[in-house]
Design an enzyme around this catalytic site. Structure first.
Site, PDB file in Angstrom:
ATOM      1  N   ARG A 120      29.008   0.524  70.390  1.00 53.84           N
ATOM      2  CA  ARG A 120      28.432   0.156  69.096  1.00 53.84           C
ATOM      3  C   ARG A 120      29.262   0.768  67.978  1.00 53.84           C
ATOM      4  O   ARG A 120      29.609   1.950  68.026  1.00 53.84           O
ATOM      5  CB  ARG A 120      26.975   0.606  69.018  1.00 53.84           C
ATOM      6  CG  ARG A 120      26.125  -0.086  70.086  1.00 53.84           C
ATOM      7  CD  ARG A 120      24.677   0.306  70.094  1.00 53.84           C
ATOM      8  NE  ARG A 120      23.995  -0.302  71.235  1.00 53.84           N
ATOM      9  CZ  ARG A 120      22.737  -0.077  71.553  1.00 53.84           C
ATOM     10  NH1 ARG A 120      21.994   0.734  70.823  1.00 53.84           N
ATOM     11  NH2 ARG A 120      22.206  -0.674  72.616  1.00 53.84           N
ATOM     12  N   GLN A 138      24.455   3.862  79.556  1.00 53.69           N
ATOM     13  CA  GLN A 138      23.030   3.621  79.745  1.00 53.69           C
ATOM     14  C   GLN A 138      22.694   3.486  81.234  1.00 53.69           C
ATOM     15  O   GLN A 138      23.403   2.818  81.975  1.00 53.69           O
ATOM     16  CB  GLN A 138      22.606   2.323  79.041  1.00 53.69           C
ATOM     17  CG  GLN A 138      22.723   2.360  77.535  1.00 53.69           C
ATOM     18  CD  GLN A 138      22.288   1.046  76.910  1.00 53.69           C
ATOM     19  OE1 GLN A 138      22.409  -0.017  77.522  1.00 53.69           O
ATOM     20  NE2 GLN A 138      21.762   1.107  75.697  1.00 53.69           N
ATOM     21  N   HIS A 142      16.555  -3.989  84.228  1.00 52.96           N
ATOM     22  CA  HIS A 142      15.786  -5.124  83.720  1.00 52.96           C
ATOM     23  C   HIS A 142      15.008  -5.753  84.862  1.00 52.96           C
ATOM     24  O   HIS A 142      15.580  -6.049  85.911  1.00 52.96           O
ATOM     25  CB  HIS A 142      16.717  -6.145  83.063  1.00 52.96           C
ATOM     26  CG  HIS A 142      17.450  -5.583  81.886  1.00 52.96           C
ATOM     27  ND1 HIS A 142      18.740  -5.104  81.965  1.00 52.96           N
ATOM     28  CD2 HIS A 142      17.039  -5.360  80.610  1.00 52.96           C
ATOM     29  CE1 HIS A 142      19.107  -4.634  80.789  1.00 52.96           C
ATOM     30  NE2 HIS A 142      18.097  -4.770  79.955  1.00 52.96           N
ATOM     31  N   HIS A 274      12.582  -4.288  79.925  1.00 58.50           N
ATOM     32  CA  HIS A 274      13.781  -3.466  79.793  1.00 58.50           C
ATOM     33  C   HIS A 274      13.359  -2.008  79.991  1.00 58.50           C
ATOM     34  O   HIS A 274      12.358  -1.570  79.411  1.00 58.50           O
ATOM     35  CB  HIS A 274      14.390  -3.579  78.395  1.00 58.50           C
ATOM     36  CG  HIS A 274      14.617  -4.981  77.915  1.00 58.50           C
ATOM     37  ND1 HIS A 274      15.868  -5.470  77.602  1.00 58.50           N
ATOM     38  CD2 HIS A 274      13.755  -6.017  77.660  1.00 58.50           C
ATOM     39  CE1 HIS A 274      15.779  -6.718  77.179  1.00 58.50           C
ATOM     40  NE2 HIS A 274      14.496  -7.069  77.209  1.00 58.50           N
TER      41      HIS A 274
END
Length: 401
Positions: A120, A138, A142, A274
Protein backbone atom coordinates in the site's frame (compact mmCIF):
# COMPACT_ATOMS: atom_id res chain seq x y z
CA UNK A 1 15.09 -0.37 19.72
CA UNK A 2 14.56 -3.95 20.92
CA UNK A 3 14.21 -5.29 17.40
CA UNK A 4 17.56 -3.78 16.48
CA UNK A 5 19.26 -5.00 19.67
CA UNK A 6 17.96 -8.53 19.13
CA UNK A 7 18.91 -8.47 15.46
CA UNK A 8 15.45 -9.32 14.14
CA UNK A 9 15.05 -6.86 11.26
CA UNK A 10 16.72 -3.88 9.62
CA UNK A 11 15.83 -0.98 7.36
CA UNK A 12 18.02 0.08 4.45
CA UNK A 13 18.17 3.53 2.86
CA UNK A 14 18.90 1.82 -0.46
CA UNK A 15 15.78 -0.35 -0.21
CA UNK A 16 13.60 2.47 1.12
CA UNK A 17 11.55 3.46 4.18
CA UNK A 18 8.68 1.25 5.25
CA UNK A 19 10.31 -1.85 3.73
CA UNK A 20 11.75 -3.99 6.56
CA UNK A 21 14.37 -6.63 5.84
CA UNK A 22 14.17 -9.64 8.14
CA UNK A 23 17.30 -11.33 9.47
CA UNK A 24 17.51 -15.11 10.02
CA UNK A 25 16.38 -14.68 13.65
CA UNK A 26 13.48 -12.42 12.70
CA UNK A 27 12.44 -14.68 9.86
CA UNK A 28 12.41 -17.68 12.20
CA UNK A 29 10.00 -15.87 14.52
CA UNK A 30 7.75 -14.97 11.58
CA UNK A 31 7.71 -18.58 10.40
CA UNK A 32 7.01 -20.00 13.86
CA UNK A 33 4.11 -17.61 14.39
CA UNK A 34 2.71 -18.42 10.98
CA UNK A 35 3.08 -22.15 11.66
CA UNK A 36 1.07 -21.72 14.85
CA UNK A 37 -1.74 -19.97 12.99
CA UNK A 38 -1.70 -22.79 10.43
CA UNK A 39 -1.93 -25.38 13.24
CA UNK A 40 -5.12 -23.68 14.39
CA UNK A 41 -6.56 -23.43 10.88
CA UNK A 42 -5.76 -26.84 9.44
CA UNK A 43 -7.79 -28.62 12.12
CA UNK A 44 -10.78 -26.53 11.04
CA UNK A 45 -10.66 -27.41 7.36
CA UNK A 46 -8.69 -24.52 5.87
CA UNK A 47 -6.64 -25.07 2.73
CA UNK A 48 -3.60 -23.11 1.60
CA UNK A 49 -3.68 -21.25 -1.69
CA UNK A 50 -1.10 -19.12 -3.51
CA UNK A 51 -1.68 -16.05 -5.67
CA UNK A 52 0.58 -13.63 -7.60
CA UNK A 53 1.60 -10.26 -6.21
CA UNK A 54 0.25 -8.25 -9.14
CA UNK A 55 -3.02 -8.09 -11.06
CA UNK A 56 -4.64 -6.40 -14.01
CA UNK A 57 -6.61 -3.28 -13.23
CA UNK A 58 -9.78 -5.16 -14.21
CA UNK A 59 -9.80 -7.27 -11.03
CA UNK A 60 -9.97 -4.21 -8.77
CA UNK A 61 -12.48 -2.47 -10.98
CA UNK A 62 -14.80 -5.46 -10.53
CA UNK A 63 -14.18 -5.71 -6.77
CA UNK A 64 -14.71 -1.96 -6.31
CA UNK A 65 -11.25 -1.23 -4.93
CA UNK A 66 -10.06 0.76 -7.92
CA UNK A 67 -12.84 3.32 -7.59
CA UNK A 68 -12.40 3.72 -3.84
CA UNK A 69 -8.64 3.26 -3.32
CA UNK A 70 -6.83 3.87 -6.61
CA UNK A 71 -4.56 6.47 -4.99
CA UNK A 72 -3.25 3.92 -2.47
CA UNK A 73 -2.19 1.38 -5.11
CA UNK A 74 1.30 0.85 -6.46
CA UNK A 75 0.78 0.80 -10.22
CA UNK A 76 2.85 -0.93 -12.89
CA UNK A 77 2.74 -0.17 -16.61
CA UNK A 78 4.00 -2.94 -18.87
CA UNK A 79 6.01 -2.47 -22.07
CA UNK A 80 2.75 -3.02 -23.96
CA UNK A 81 1.11 -0.23 -21.93
CA UNK A 82 -1.12 -2.55 -19.89
CA UNK A 83 -1.86 -1.27 -16.39
CA UNK A 84 -1.27 -3.60 -13.44
CA UNK A 85 -1.26 -3.03 -9.68
CA UNK A 86 0.61 -4.51 -6.75
CA UNK A 87 -2.03 -6.23 -4.65
CA UNK A 88 -3.09 -4.22 -1.57
CA UNK A 89 -5.26 -7.13 -0.39
CA UNK A 90 -5.84 -10.78 -1.32
CA UNK A 91 -9.61 -11.20 -1.32
CA UNK A 92 -10.27 -10.38 -5.01
CA UNK A 93 -7.65 -12.92 -6.12
CA UNK A 94 -9.19 -15.56 -3.84
CA UNK A 95 -12.63 -15.00 -5.35
CA UNK A 96 -11.22 -16.13 -8.67
CA UNK A 97 -10.08 -19.46 -7.24
CA UNK A 98 -13.60 -20.03 -5.93
CA UNK A 99 -15.19 -18.90 -9.22
CA UNK A 100 -13.06 -21.21 -11.37
CA UNK A 101 -15.20 -24.26 -10.56
CA UNK A 102 -18.90 -25.01 -10.34
CA UNK A 103 -19.88 -25.30 -6.68
CA UNK A 104 -22.78 -27.13 -5.07
CA UNK A 105 -24.04 -26.98 -1.50
CA UNK A 106 -21.95 -30.08 -0.81
CA UNK A 107 -18.78 -28.07 -1.55
CA UNK A 108 -19.61 -25.37 0.97
CA UNK A 109 -17.89 -23.88 2.80
CA UNK A 110 -14.60 -23.35 0.99
CA UNK A 111 -11.89 -22.06 3.34
CA UNK A 112 -8.76 -20.55 1.77
CA UNK A 113 -5.78 -19.19 3.66
CA UNK A 114 -2.50 -17.65 2.65
CA UNK A 115 0.25 -15.71 4.39
CA UNK A 116 1.56 -13.26 1.84
CA UNK A 117 2.68 -9.68 1.40
CA UNK A 118 0.44 -6.89 0.19
CA UNK A 119 1.54 -3.39 -0.73
CA UNK A 120 0.00 0.00 0.00
CA UNK A 121 1.32 3.38 -1.05
CA UNK A 122 1.31 5.05 2.36
CA UNK A 123 2.58 8.61 2.67
CA UNK A 124 6.12 8.77 4.07
CA UNK A 125 4.98 10.72 7.13
CA UNK A 126 2.61 7.88 8.07
CA UNK A 127 5.33 5.21 8.19
CA UNK A 128 6.37 4.07 11.66
CA UNK A 129 8.75 1.21 12.45
CA UNK A 130 7.07 -2.13 11.90
CA UNK A 131 3.61 -0.86 12.81
CA UNK A 132 3.07 1.09 9.55
CA UNK A 133 4.96 -0.20 6.52
CA UNK A 134 4.62 -0.35 2.73
CA UNK A 135 4.99 -4.13 2.52
CA UNK A 136 2.47 -5.77 4.84
CA UNK A 137 2.46 -9.52 5.49
CA UNK A 138 -1.06 -10.74 6.17
CA UNK A 139 -2.07 -14.12 7.58
CA UNK A 140 -5.15 -13.83 5.45
CA UNK A 141 -8.08 -16.21 5.11
CA UNK A 142 -11.40 -16.16 3.26
CA UNK A 143 -14.35 -18.43 3.84
CA UNK A 144 -16.91 -18.81 1.06
CA UNK A 145 -20.10 -20.14 2.63
CA UNK A 146 -23.89 -20.28 2.70
CA UNK A 147 -25.86 -17.86 4.84
CA UNK A 148 -26.83 -20.64 7.25
CA UNK A 149 -23.13 -21.42 7.79
CA UNK A 150 -22.11 -17.91 8.90
CA UNK A 151 -22.51 -18.54 12.63
CA UNK A 152 -20.48 -21.74 12.70
CA UNK A 153 -17.67 -20.24 10.62
CA UNK A 154 -17.50 -16.97 12.57
CA UNK A 155 -17.42 -18.78 15.91
CA UNK A 156 -14.69 -21.13 14.69
CA UNK A 157 -12.56 -18.10 13.77
CA UNK A 158 -13.39 -16.49 17.13
CA UNK A 159 -12.18 -19.64 18.92
CA UNK A 160 -8.87 -19.50 17.02
CA UNK A 161 -8.39 -15.84 17.90
CA UNK A 162 -9.04 -16.53 21.59
CA UNK A 163 -6.56 -19.44 21.60
CA UNK A 164 -3.85 -17.51 19.79
CA UNK A 165 -3.89 -14.39 21.95
CA UNK A 166 -4.22 -16.21 25.27
CA UNK A 167 -1.00 -18.02 24.36
CA UNK A 168 0.84 -14.69 24.59
CA UNK A 169 -0.86 -13.41 27.70
CA UNK A 170 -3.39 -11.13 25.99
CA UNK A 171 -6.23 -12.27 28.20
CA UNK A 172 -8.84 -9.55 27.97
CA UNK A 173 -10.36 -8.76 24.60
CA UNK A 174 -12.66 -5.85 23.92
CA UNK A 175 -14.91 -6.11 20.90
CA UNK A 176 -15.60 -3.32 18.43
CA UNK A 177 -18.35 -3.49 15.84
CA UNK A 178 -16.89 -1.57 12.94
CA UNK A 179 -19.88 -0.45 10.90
CA UNK A 180 -20.51 1.96 8.06
CA UNK A 181 -21.13 5.68 8.36
CA UNK A 182 -24.45 6.42 6.62
CA UNK A 183 -23.37 9.99 5.88
CA UNK A 184 -20.42 8.77 3.79
CA UNK A 185 -22.07 5.77 2.19
CA UNK A 186 -21.55 6.70 -1.46
CA UNK A 187 -17.93 7.78 -0.97
CA UNK A 188 -16.63 4.88 1.16
CA UNK A 189 -18.68 1.71 0.61
CA UNK A 190 -19.97 -0.66 -2.05
CA UNK A 191 -23.36 -2.38 -2.14
CA UNK A 192 -26.75 -1.19 -0.93
CA UNK A 193 -27.85 0.17 2.42
CA UNK A 194 -30.23 -2.78 2.78
CA UNK A 195 -27.39 -5.28 2.46
CA UNK A 196 -25.31 -3.32 4.98
CA UNK A 197 -28.17 -3.34 7.46
CA UNK A 198 -28.52 -7.09 7.01
CA UNK A 199 -24.81 -7.79 7.58
CA UNK A 200 -24.47 -5.45 10.55
CA UNK A 201 -27.56 -6.95 12.22
CA UNK A 202 -26.11 -10.42 11.66
CA UNK A 203 -22.88 -9.49 13.45
CA UNK A 204 -24.75 -7.90 16.35
CA UNK A 205 -26.77 -11.11 16.76
CA UNK A 206 -23.60 -13.22 16.68
CA UNK A 207 -21.88 -11.05 19.29
CA UNK A 208 -24.91 -11.31 21.56
CA UNK A 209 -24.98 -15.10 21.15
CA UNK A 210 -21.26 -15.17 22.00
CA UNK A 211 -22.04 -13.33 25.24
CA UNK A 212 -20.80 -9.88 24.21
CA UNK A 213 -23.25 -7.39 25.67
CA UNK A 214 -21.02 -4.34 25.71
CA UNK A 215 -19.00 -3.46 22.65
CA UNK A 216 -17.39 -0.41 21.12
CA UNK A 217 -19.44 1.28 18.42
CA UNK A 218 -17.04 1.74 15.53
CA UNK A 219 -19.13 3.99 13.32
CA UNK A 220 -17.25 4.63 10.07
CA UNK A 221 -14.63 1.92 10.77
CA UNK A 222 -16.07 -0.74 8.46
CA UNK A 223 -14.18 -2.12 5.49
CA UNK A 224 -15.29 -0.97 2.05
CA UNK A 225 -17.27 -4.15 1.45
CA UNK A 226 -18.73 -4.99 4.85
CA UNK A 227 -18.83 -4.58 8.63
CA UNK A 228 -16.38 -6.33 10.91
CA UNK A 229 -15.76 -7.52 14.44
CA UNK A 230 -12.45 -6.08 15.60
CA UNK A 231 -10.63 -7.46 18.63
CA UNK A 232 -9.03 -4.89 20.93
CA UNK A 233 -6.56 -5.74 23.68
CA UNK A 234 -3.89 -4.16 25.86
CA UNK A 235 -0.22 -4.99 25.99
CA UNK A 236 1.90 -5.39 29.12
CA UNK A 237 2.38 -1.62 29.48
CA UNK A 238 -1.30 -0.81 29.09
CA UNK A 239 -1.49 0.40 25.49
CA UNK A 240 -4.67 -0.32 23.54
CA UNK A 241 -4.13 -2.30 20.34
CA UNK A 242 -6.35 -3.59 17.57
CA UNK A 243 -5.32 -7.13 16.68
CA UNK A 244 -7.51 -9.68 14.88
CA UNK A 245 -10.60 -9.08 12.75
CA UNK A 246 -13.59 -10.95 11.33
CA UNK A 247 -15.36 -9.29 8.39
CA UNK A 248 -18.73 -10.25 6.93
CA UNK A 249 -19.12 -9.55 3.23
CA UNK A 250 -22.20 -9.95 1.02
CA UNK A 251 -21.03 -7.35 -1.49
CA UNK A 252 -17.80 -8.57 -3.07
CA UNK A 253 -19.19 -12.04 -3.88
CA UNK A 254 -22.11 -10.29 -5.60
CA UNK A 255 -19.74 -8.08 -7.61
CA UNK A 256 -17.97 -11.21 -8.89
CA UNK A 257 -21.20 -13.17 -9.38
CA UNK A 258 -20.16 -15.95 -6.97
CA UNK A 259 -22.82 -18.64 -6.70
CA UNK A 260 -23.42 -22.22 -5.65
CA UNK A 261 -26.19 -24.69 -6.48
CA UNK A 262 -28.50 -25.55 -3.58
CA UNK A 263 -30.30 -28.83 -2.83
CA UNK A 264 -33.09 -27.95 -5.27
CA UNK A 265 -30.72 -27.20 -8.13
CA UNK A 266 -31.22 -23.44 -7.72
CA UNK A 267 -28.45 -20.85 -7.80
CA UNK A 268 -27.78 -19.09 -4.48
CA UNK A 269 -25.48 -16.20 -3.61
CA UNK A 270 -22.28 -16.82 -1.69
CA UNK A 271 -21.30 -15.10 1.55
CA UNK A 272 -17.63 -14.26 2.14
CA UNK A 273 -15.97 -14.04 5.56
CA UNK A 274 -12.59 -12.30 5.68
CA UNK A 275 -10.47 -13.16 8.69
CA UNK A 276 -6.97 -12.49 9.94
CA UNK A 277 -5.61 -13.71 13.26
CA UNK A 278 -2.36 -11.76 13.47
CA UNK A 279 -3.55 -9.34 10.80
CA UNK A 280 -0.25 -7.78 9.85
CA UNK A 281 2.73 -9.90 10.94
CA UNK A 282 4.83 -6.74 11.08
CA UNK A 283 2.44 -4.96 13.41
CA UNK A 284 1.81 -8.05 15.54
CA UNK A 285 5.53 -8.76 15.95
CA UNK A 286 6.21 -5.14 16.91
CA UNK A 287 3.44 -5.45 19.50
CA UNK A 288 4.75 -8.79 20.75
CA UNK A 289 8.36 -7.59 21.04
CA UNK A 290 7.26 -4.78 23.34
CA UNK A 291 4.63 -6.85 25.14
CA UNK A 292 7.24 -9.39 26.29
CA UNK A 293 10.11 -6.82 26.36
CA UNK A 294 12.04 -9.04 23.94
CA UNK A 295 11.76 -12.06 26.28
CA UNK A 296 10.18 -14.45 23.80
CA UNK A 297 8.77 -17.71 25.17
CA UNK A 298 11.01 -20.71 24.67
CA UNK A 299 9.14 -22.08 21.63
CA UNK A 300 9.51 -18.74 19.84
CA UNK A 301 13.07 -17.78 20.82
CA UNK A 302 15.49 -17.84 17.85
CA UNK A 303 18.19 -19.25 20.17
CA UNK A 304 16.67 -21.40 22.89
CA UNK A 305 19.83 -22.54 24.68
CA UNK A 306 23.32 -21.04 24.90
CA UNK A 307 26.04 -23.56 25.81
CA UNK A 308 29.06 -22.03 27.55
CA UNK A 309 32.18 -24.09 28.37
CA UNK A 310 34.09 -22.50 31.24
CA UNK A 311 37.43 -23.02 29.47
CA UNK A 312 38.96 -24.67 26.40
CA UNK A 313 39.32 -28.02 28.15
CA UNK A 314 35.52 -28.19 28.49
CA UNK A 315 34.87 -27.32 24.83
CA UNK A 316 34.57 -30.90 23.53
CA UNK A 317 31.94 -31.73 26.11
CA UNK A 318 30.11 -28.47 25.31
CA UNK A 319 30.16 -29.31 21.61
CA UNK A 320 28.69 -32.75 22.26
CA UNK A 321 25.91 -31.26 24.42
CA UNK A 322 25.15 -28.66 21.72
CA UNK A 323 24.97 -31.35 19.05
CA UNK A 324 22.68 -33.59 21.08
CA UNK A 325 20.29 -30.69 21.66
CA UNK A 326 20.37 -29.66 18.00
CA UNK A 327 19.79 -33.25 16.88
CA UNK A 328 16.42 -33.35 18.62
CA UNK A 329 15.38 -29.92 17.31
CA UNK A 330 16.30 -27.63 20.20
CA UNK A 331 17.91 -24.44 18.88
CA UNK A 332 21.19 -24.58 20.82
CA UNK A 333 24.19 -22.35 20.16
CA UNK A 334 27.73 -22.90 21.38
CA UNK A 335 29.69 -19.88 22.60
CA UNK A 336 33.28 -20.99 23.10
CA UNK A 337 35.07 -17.80 22.14
CA UNK A 338 38.01 -16.45 24.12
CA UNK A 339 36.03 -13.94 26.19
CA UNK A 340 35.66 -14.48 29.91
CA UNK A 341 32.80 -16.65 31.14
CA UNK A 342 31.23 -13.62 32.85
CA UNK A 343 31.19 -11.63 29.65
CA UNK A 344 29.71 -14.52 27.66
CA UNK A 345 26.96 -14.92 30.27
CA UNK A 346 26.22 -11.18 30.05
CA UNK A 347 25.99 -11.37 26.26
CA UNK A 348 23.58 -14.32 26.45
CA UNK A 349 21.42 -12.40 28.91
CA UNK A 350 21.45 -9.30 26.71
CA UNK A 351 20.31 -11.52 23.84
CA UNK A 352 17.50 -12.70 26.15
CA UNK A 353 18.28 -16.39 25.58
CA UNK A 354 15.88 -18.48 27.71
CA UNK A 355 18.44 -21.03 28.97
CA UNK A 356 22.18 -20.82 29.58
CA UNK A 357 24.15 -24.01 30.20
CA UNK A 358 27.50 -23.55 31.98
CA UNK A 359 29.84 -26.53 31.73
CA UNK A 360 32.99 -26.98 33.80
CA UNK A 361 34.99 -29.71 35.54
CA UNK A 362 32.21 -31.07 37.73
CA UNK A 363 29.73 -31.22 34.81
CA UNK A 364 32.26 -33.00 32.58
CA UNK A 365 33.16 -35.52 35.30
CA UNK A 366 29.53 -36.25 36.24
CA UNK A 367 28.11 -36.04 32.72
CA UNK A 368 25.63 -33.38 33.83
CA UNK A 369 24.82 -29.74 33.12
CA UNK A 370 24.26 -26.59 35.11
CA UNK A 371 21.29 -24.63 33.81
CA UNK A 372 20.32 -21.01 34.42
CA UNK A 373 16.95 -19.81 33.22
CA UNK A 374 16.41 -16.28 31.94
CA UNK A 375 14.21 -15.46 34.95
CA UNK A 376 17.02 -16.46 37.35
CA UNK A 377 15.96 -20.03 38.16
CA UNK A 378 19.15 -22.08 38.62
CA UNK A 379 19.64 -25.87 38.49
CA UNK A 380 22.88 -27.80 39.06
CA UNK A 381 23.80 -31.43 38.40
CA UNK A 382 20.98 -31.91 35.92
CA UNK A 383 21.12 -34.82 33.50
CA UNK A 384 20.86 -33.77 29.88
CA UNK A 385 17.88 -36.11 29.43
CA UNK A 386 16.10 -34.34 32.29
CA UNK A 387 16.82 -30.95 30.75
CA UNK A 388 15.52 -32.15 27.37
CA UNK A 389 12.29 -33.42 28.93
CA UNK A 390 11.83 -30.09 30.72
CA UNK A 391 12.40 -27.96 27.64
CA UNK A 392 10.38 -30.12 25.27
CA UNK A 393 7.41 -29.94 27.63
CA UNK A 394 7.76 -26.16 27.80
CA UNK A 395 8.04 -25.85 24.01
CA UNK A 396 4.99 -28.06 23.44
CA UNK A 397 2.85 -26.16 25.94
CA UNK A 398 3.99 -22.75 24.59
CA UNK A 399 4.43 -21.68 28.20
CA UNK A 400 5.18 -17.99 28.72
CA UNK A 401 7.17 -16.76 31.74
Amino acid sequence: KLGKELGLFIFSDLVGPGLPLWTPHGTLIRELLNDYVWELRKTRGYQKVTIPHITKKDLYETSGHWKKFAEELFKIETREKHLYAMKPMNCPHHTQIFAAFQRSYRDMPQRYCETTMVYRDEQSGELSGLSRVLSITQDDAHVFCRENQIEEEVFAIWDMIDSFYKTFGFKEMQIRLSRHDPEEFEQKYIGTKEVWQKSESALVALMKKRGVENYIDGKGEAAMYGPKIDFITKDSIGRTLQVATIQLDFNMPANFGLEYTNEKGEKNNVVMIHCAIMGSLERFISTLIEHVAGNFPLWLSPVQVKVLPISEKHADYARSITKKLADIGIRAQLDDNNESLGKRIRVAKMEKVPYILVLGDKEVEAGTITSERRDGAHTEALLLSEFITLTQKEIFSKEIW
